[in-house]
Design a protein around this motif. Structure first.
Motif, PDB file in Angstrom:
ATOM      1  N   THR A  40       0.857  -1.179   0.000  1.00  9.18           N
ATOM      2  CA  THR A  40       0.000   0.000   0.000  1.00  9.18           C
ATOM      3  C   THR A  40       0.898   1.235   0.000  1.00  9.18           C
ATOM      4  O   THR A  40       2.116   1.140   0.194  1.00  9.18           O
ATOM      5  N   ALA A  41       0.296   2.386  -0.187  1.00  6.61           N
ATOM      6  CA  ALA A  41       1.067   3.633  -0.202  1.00  6.61           C
ATOM      7  C   ALA A  41       1.745   3.859   1.149  1.00  6.61           C
ATOM      8  O   ALA A  41       2.901   4.300   1.208  1.00  6.61           O
ATOM      9  N   GLN A  42       1.055   3.532   2.210  1.00  2.71           N
ATOM     10  CA  GLN A  42       1.624   3.710   3.549  1.00  2.71           C
ATOM     11  C   GLN A  42       2.811   2.764   3.758  1.00  2.71           C
ATOM     12  O   GLN A  42       3.837   3.155   4.317  1.00  2.71           O
ATOM     13  N   GLU A  43       2.699   1.525   3.303  1.00  2.81           N
ATOM     14  CA  GLU A  43       3.799   0.566   3.440  1.00  2.81           C
ATOM     15  C   GLU A  43       5.010   1.000   2.618  1.00  2.81           C
ATOM     16  O   GLU A  43       6.144   0.854   3.057  1.00  2.81           O
ATOM     17  N   ARG A  44       4.760   1.536   1.406  1.00  3.01           N
ATOM     18  CA  ARG A  44       5.865   2.029   0.585  1.00  3.01           C
ATOM     19  C   ARG A  44       6.599   3.163   1.268  1.00  3.01           C
ATOM     20  O   ARG A  44       7.826   3.220   1.286  1.00  3.01           O
ATOM     21  N   LYS A  45       5.824   4.074   1.865  1.00  2.00           N
ATOM     22  CA  LYS A  45       6.431   5.212   2.563  1.00  2.00           C
ATOM     23  C   LYS A  45       7.248   4.727   3.761  1.00  2.00           C
ATOM     24  O   LYS A  45       8.356   5.204   4.009  1.00  2.00           O
ATOM     25  N   GLN A  46       6.718   3.755   4.492  1.00  2.00           N
ATOM     26  CA  GLN A  46       7.431   3.220   5.651  1.00  2.00           C
ATOM     27  C   GLN A  46       8.717   2.512   5.222  1.00  2.00           C
ATOM     28  O   GLN A  46       9.753   2.646   5.874  1.00  2.00           O
ATOM     29  N   ALA A  47       8.658   1.779   4.108  1.00  4.06           N
ATOM     30  CA  ALA A  47       9.844   1.088   3.608  1.00  4.06           C
ATOM     31  C   ALA A  47      10.903   2.097   3.177  1.00  4.06           C
ATOM     32  O   ALA A  47      12.099   1.910   3.431  1.00  4.06           O
ATOM     33  N   GLN A  48      10.483   3.172   2.519  1.00  3.06           N
ATOM     34  CA  GLN A  48      11.424   4.203   2.089  1.00  3.06           C
ATOM     35  C   GLN A  48      12.075   4.867   3.301  1.00  3.06           C
ATOM     36  O   GLN A  48      13.278   5.114   3.318  1.00  3.06           O
ATOM     37  N   THR A  49      11.281   5.129   4.329  1.00  6.66           N
ATOM     38  CA  THR A  49      11.818   5.724   5.559  1.00  6.66           C
ATOM     39  C   THR A  49      12.842   4.797   6.200  1.00  6.66           C
ATOM     40  O   THR A  49      13.895   5.254   6.666  1.00  6.66           O
TER      41      THR A  49
END
Length: 67
Positions: A40-49
């Motif tokens: 999901t978009a939230q998971e992608r953002k968390q992975a990038q962080t």
């Protein structure tokens, strides 16, 4: 090169490998992910962080070793 320098070099090599493995394992574990489906978009953002944090940790380790 004297014996003490060689020992320090070998110890640093093993520490570097160990730190990199530990950081890699910690970042892969993440937040106890479910299935390996699309993110999901939230998971992608968390992975990038998490990847950015790993980059900063490696950079800090490099700078610390130079001191």
């Amino acid at each position: 090169m004297n014996f003490n320098q060689i020992i320090n070099m070998v110890i640093r090599m093993f520490l570097r490998r160990g730190i990199n493995k530990g950081v890699g394992m910690a970042s892969k574990r993440g937040g106890k992910r479910k299935a390996q489906g699309p993110m999901t978009a939230q998971e992608r953002k968390q992975a990038q962080t998490a990847r950015d944090a790993v980059k900063r940790a490696r950079k800090a380790a490099r700078i610390t070793r130079r001191m």
